[in-house]
Design an enzyme around this catalytic site. Structure first.
Site, PDB file in Angstrom:
ATOM      1  N   SER A 100      57.873 -30.873 -30.350  1.00 15.35           N
ATOM      2  CA  SER A 100      58.890 -31.171 -29.344  1.00 15.35           C
ATOM      3  C   SER A 100      58.554 -32.358 -28.470  1.00 15.35           C
ATOM      4  O   SER A 100      59.399 -32.798 -27.689  1.00 15.35           O
ATOM      5  CB  SER A 100      59.087 -29.953 -28.451  1.00 15.35           C
ATOM      6  OG  SER A 100      59.435 -28.845 -29.243  1.00 15.35           O
ATOM      7  N   ASP A 152      66.248 -22.012 -33.473  1.00 16.27           N
ATOM      8  CA  ASP A 152      65.678 -22.486 -32.223  1.00 16.27           C
ATOM      9  C   ASP A 152      64.442 -21.645 -31.941  1.00 16.27           C
ATOM     10  O   ASP A 152      64.322 -20.524 -32.409  1.00 16.27           O
ATOM     11  CB  ASP A 152      66.690 -22.301 -31.087  1.00 16.27           C
ATOM     12  CG  ASP A 152      66.312 -23.102 -29.866  1.00 16.27           C
ATOM     13  OD1 ASP A 152      66.901 -24.181 -29.672  1.00 16.27           O
ATOM     14  OD2 ASP A 152      65.408 -22.678 -29.107  1.00 16.27           O
TER      15      ASP A 152
END
Lengths: 614, 376
Positions: free
Chosen positions: A326, A365
């Site tokens: 991320s 997710d």
């Protein structure tokens, strides 16, 4: 009429040719005369001089080795020093019986077969009157033992030599590197004139990258010797040029904090001053003690290091390739704002998964229930994967690759160290060339959250976040801050001065940096755990790099995952957020979550650095 | 202006067709000079090699082999050389290109072409085929015009560059100088010659640019040998000591200290002249030079006697090149020219250039012994 004309031509030709022959003869005569005069000059005029040089006196030349340049950290701490040691050396020409001498020395000083083999190898590379080291570091006791017997060993001498030492040992092992004995292979490719009388050469790190600068220039001494080979008088000398001293921007105290803060974890830390590109810390854990390498580490210890499962010799900061996870999201957000003119306030609904049009596969997710409606800022703050799946899908992999390249993804940072890895950001073309396969749309999504093919080194991420801290100003990481020498030195790593990003709408930077500040300072941020007691503002981003692929219907958290299967924890940040003075990337291998493991390490370093230089 | 043709060719009548050596197409004076040189070479080599009979034997075998080639070449009429010159030139260039291509494949310097049983160095072959080609080309008509000279220059440049690329700078210089020698003898007007020299001078910086590091080192060391006394300059310093300490009469055969204490590197090959100078002194050196001058003198005599333009050009060029060899080697050993790695012709140990050199003398003998007799 024509016959006589031809003959006339012939006559002229003849004359011309003879003319040229005569000129040739004159030239040859002059050249021969030059040779004869030169011979008379050498053999008649210079006869006495050359006879004295050749008969009972011989001209010999011995090298004068330059002291190697020292390496300091930014506070003047010595990272690589030279200390005097005593070495046992042999001048082969003066030894009556080499084998007998070696046997006697072997018994006296318990020499190993390795040492003798190395001696023989070096001896074959040098002239017979040049001294060759047998043992480089004599202990006091060995000195004493040999000194008594010295008269029985003609041609064997004790020399004082400067030997490298690394006072901070494992703290700087990867960055500073180490010197070692010149290998036989290296001898072939070196300039032999420059390395006569020198026994060590940089093998890794700064020691290797700046070898030419640290080495200096070998001098020499020309002297006459008598029949026994002893020097009678010095005819001339050229002093060596000492190697240049290097002052690094590295702070050895930050190195210590970084390695201490990593604690049990293996991993790496890279910290850069954004404006200048000066590298403040570059640490890889586990580390090792470079000092045994100087004299040639023994086989067992080397194999223990080499075979260790945590690979201490491996420089993770420079060469470790990890999926950035991320941590790519702030850069992806900028790509969206710039290339798609994305409205940052536009919201996307995150149900906890993303599905490509007309496809079954669910891209999940990290938060199982999803983040609900998220705008760009909260997508960064909460690290919502679905938002970036969507963004990546709209950008396409090729545009992503080009834009991320401007932040250095898939490119070498150009740091002044050897052996840096370039990492990888894929493209359709890359996959066609390297993998001989077609690109799949799903792979674009995975790349959008820094997984899949994407790989980066900790140094690369530190540079990327430093460029972000600079609001697009390029960062060229440099370890060597200044070079001190009494002569002019060519920097082997000149700066390029490119500005890859160009100017960008200032609002875009603002949007992304604010989101990164929220990562740390907002109650919903993924690194909110490090805020207590913070006296400055940090802009950061957490990341987890997947090591192990979770199956389509499995739940990562519920699985009892072994430590070696756990994700790597990332944290990238810069601080103070408004006036960045340090940019940092931390990876804790198998640390699980970036916010709770990697972020505190980054904070510890930034605390130390910013406290001292308010 | 009508002149009696016989006025220009009176020499032909002096030819003695019955000379016994001529029947085998050999030239006795030239042969004697070469034999004398070979004997002297053996004597010096015996000392330089540390009295190694093995080395001596191998050199003798090479010498005999090369002499065989010389005798063989001498049997061939120069007219055949002339008509086959373009073919030989083309073959030489193709072989060079082949060697270069093979060198590319094996990732290193390559000078040899492996023909199974023999290893063959095409650059040696071009030392003969290049001057042959230029002689053939310039013999066509006279006087040469600018266009022809430019073309001849290109013909020289092709093999030269191919050899320089190997990289073998020494041989490249020799091949080029053989070609240029033909042009010089081939009646180039002086104005062109001076122009050529000016252009050559202008190309020097360019050549510098294309040189390898070690080649630049050699030139720099030549200009200032003291700069690198541990490496390249060492040769020159030690060779000067050897020569100088030899004095007028020398230290005597097998008594050279520089050589036998191994201070002098490459004493059997490129620096063998220093051994001669140390052990036989100035007198020995002058003796060697006298032998060389005798060989050169006889060769020039043959060239002047030659009947056609091609033979004159070729023979003259081979003679001049032979002198260049001698001068470049001795000049290098006594320290007035750079160390370029050219052996002392027919004296240095090693066989590659010996065959070419003696083949060249074979050509000269052929020129001398195939002259047409005057129809009286």
């Amino acid at each position: 009429m024509s016959r006589p004309f031809i003959f006339r031509d012939n006559f002229q030709e003849n004359r011309l040719f003879l003319n040229r022959i005569v000129i040739s003869i004159i030239c040859m005569a002059l050249a021969t005369l030059a040779l004869v005069l030169r011979l008379i000059y050498l053999q008649v005029v210079g006869h006495d001089l050359y006879t004295s040089l050749s008969r009972d006196n011989q001209v010999k030349i011995s090298p004068l080795a330059p002291p190697r340049g020292l390496i300091f950290d930014r506070n003047g701490e010595v990272l690589a020093d030279n200390i005097a040691t005593y070495s046992l050396e042999i001048i082969p020409e003066q030894v009556p019986d080499m084998n007998a001498t070696l046997d006697k020395l072997k018994a006296l000083l318990s020499l190993s077969d390795d040492e003798i083999a190395r001696f023989q190898a070096q001896r074959s590379q040098r002239r017979s009157f040049e001294s060759v080291p047998l043992r480089l570091e004599l202990s006091e006791e060995e000195m004493a033992r040999f000194a008594v017997k010295m008269p029985y060993f003609p041609g064997v001498e004790i020399h004082t030599r400067l030997i490298r030492t690394y006072p901070y040992g494992y703290l700087t092992a990867h960055v500073v590197g180490y010197v070692g004995r010149i290998g036989e292979g290296e001898l072939q490719s070196l300039d032999p004139g420059q390395y006569r009388g020198v026994y060590h050469i940089g093998k890794s790190g700064i020691e290797k990258s700046y070898e030419t600068v640290l080495h200096g220039r070998t001098g020499h001494e020309e002297y006459e010797t008598n029949v026994q080979g002893r020097a009678i008088r010095v005819l001339g000398a050229m002093e060596p040029w000492p190697g240049a001293d290097l002052y690094l921007s590295l702070d050895v105290r930050l190195q210590k904090i970084a390695l201490d803060a990593l604690g049990e974890y293996t991993g790496a830390v890279a910290a850069i001053e954004p404006v200048t590109g000066k590298v403040l810390a570059l640490a890889s854990k586990p580390s090792f003690d470079p000092n045994p390498f100087i004299h040639g580490i023994d086989k067992d210890s080397y194999e223990a290091l080499q075979g260790h499962p945590d690979r201490p010799l491996y420089d993770r900061a420079l060469r470790g390739l990890y999926p950035p996870g991320s941590t790519v999201k702030p850069f992806m957000a900028l790509a969206g704002l710039t290339l798609l003119e994305l409205n940052p306030a536009r919201r996307i609904y995150c149900p906890g998964y993303y599905r490509l049009p007309i496809a079954e596969h669910k891209y999940r997710d990290w938060r199982k229930g999803g983040h609900g409606a998220v705008d760009l800022s909260s997508a960064v703050t909460q690290s919502c994967d679905v938002y970036f799946y969507d963004l990546a899908h709209r950008l396409g992999i090729d545009r992503m690759q080009e834009y991320m390249g401007k932040f250095g993804f898939g490119r070498r940072t150009g740091i002044d160290l050897n052996g840096e890895k370039a990492g990888l950001f894929p493209s359709q073309d890359w996959k066609r060339r390297k993998r001989k396969a077609k690109w799949f749309a799903g792979e674009t999504l995975i790349a959008g959250i820094g997984q899949g093919y994407v790989q980066a080194t900790p140094l690369q991420l530190a540079r990327a976040v430093a460029i972000l801290a600079n609001r697009g100003g390029n960062v060229e990481p440099r370890l060597v801050d200044s070079v001190k020498a009494p002569y002019e030195v060519d920097n082997p790593y000149p700066r390029q001065g490119d500005e890859p990003l160009g100017s960008l709408d200032p609002r875009h930077w603002h949007t992304v940096v604010d989101a990164m500040i929220d990562v740390v300072h907002s109650p919903r941020g993924t690194a909110k755990g490090i805020t207590p007691g913070l006296r400055y503002r940090i802009a950061g981003k957490t990341g987890t790099a997947q090591v192990f692929t979770v199956g389509q219907d499995q739940d990562y958290k519920k699985m009892k995952v072994k430590k070696s299967m756990r994700d790597h924890a990332w944290f990238i940040a810069f601080a103070p957020a408004d006036d960045p003075r340090i940019a940092i990337a931390v990876i804790a291998e198998h640390g699980g979550h970036g916010g709770s493991v990697a972020a505190p390490i980054a904070r510890a370093i930034m605390d130390k650095y910013l406290q001292e230089r308010p | 202006m009508n002149m009696d043709p016989s006025f220009f060719q009176p020499r032909l009548t002096a030819l003695r067709p019955s000379a016994p050596w001529h029947r085998f197409h050999l030239d006795l004076p030239l042969l004697s000079g070469l034999a004398l040189l070979a004997v002297l070479a053996m004597v010096v080599l015996y000392s330089a090699s540390g009295q190694n009979l093995d080395v001596l034997l191998r050199q003798a075998v090479r010498l005999l082999l090369a002499a065989g080639v010389m005798i063989l070449v001498a049997q061939i009429n120069p007219r055949y050389f002339q008509s086959y010159s373009p073919v030989l030139y083309l073959v030489g260039v193709l072989l060079l290109a082949g060697v270069l291509a093979m060198g590319k494949i094996s990732m290193g310097a390559q000078r040899w072409l492996d023909l199974g049983i023999v290893r063959f160095q095409p650059s040696e072959f071009t030392k003969l085929s290049t001057p042959m080609m230029i002689a053939w080309y310039l013999a066509q008509d006279s006087p040469p015009r600018l266009r022809q000279l430019v073309f001849a220059g290109i013909l020289i440049l092709i093999p030269t560059l191919l050899i320089a690329k190997q990289p073998d700078l020494g041989t490249a210089v020799l091949v080029a100088s053989a070609g240029i020698a033909v042009m010089f003898l081939g009646e180039i007007p002086w104005s062109y010659l001076l122009g050529l020299i000016a252009v050559g001078g202008g190309l020097l910086p360019l050549a510098w640019h294309f040189m390898h590091g070690y080649q630049r080192d050699r030139v720099l060391t030549f200009l200032n040998p003291e700069a690198d006394p541990l490496g390249r300059g060492y040769h020159i310093i030690q060779s000067k000591i050897a020569i100088g300490s030899g004095g007028l009469y020398g230290k005597g055969w097998l008594h050279g200290t520089q050589v036998h204490l191994e201070f002098l590197p490459e004493s059997s090959t490129d620096f063998i002249f220093a051994v001669l100078a140390e052990e036989f002194g100035l007198l020995g050196c002058l003796g060697l030079l006298a032998i060389y001058l005798f060989i050169l003198g006889r060769s020039l005599y043959i060239v002047v006697q030659a009947q056609d333009r091609y033979s004159r050009f070729l023979g003259g060029a081979l003679t001049l090149t032979f002198f260049v060899y001698v001068f470049v080697n001795i000049g290098m050993v006594v320290g007035i020219l750079p160390v370029v790695g050219v052996p002392l012709p027919l004296v240095s140990y090693g066989g590659t250039s010996m065959v070419t050199l003696l083949a060249g003398f074979g050509v000269l003998m052929s020129i001398q012994t195939h002259r047409r007799r005057l129809a009286s």
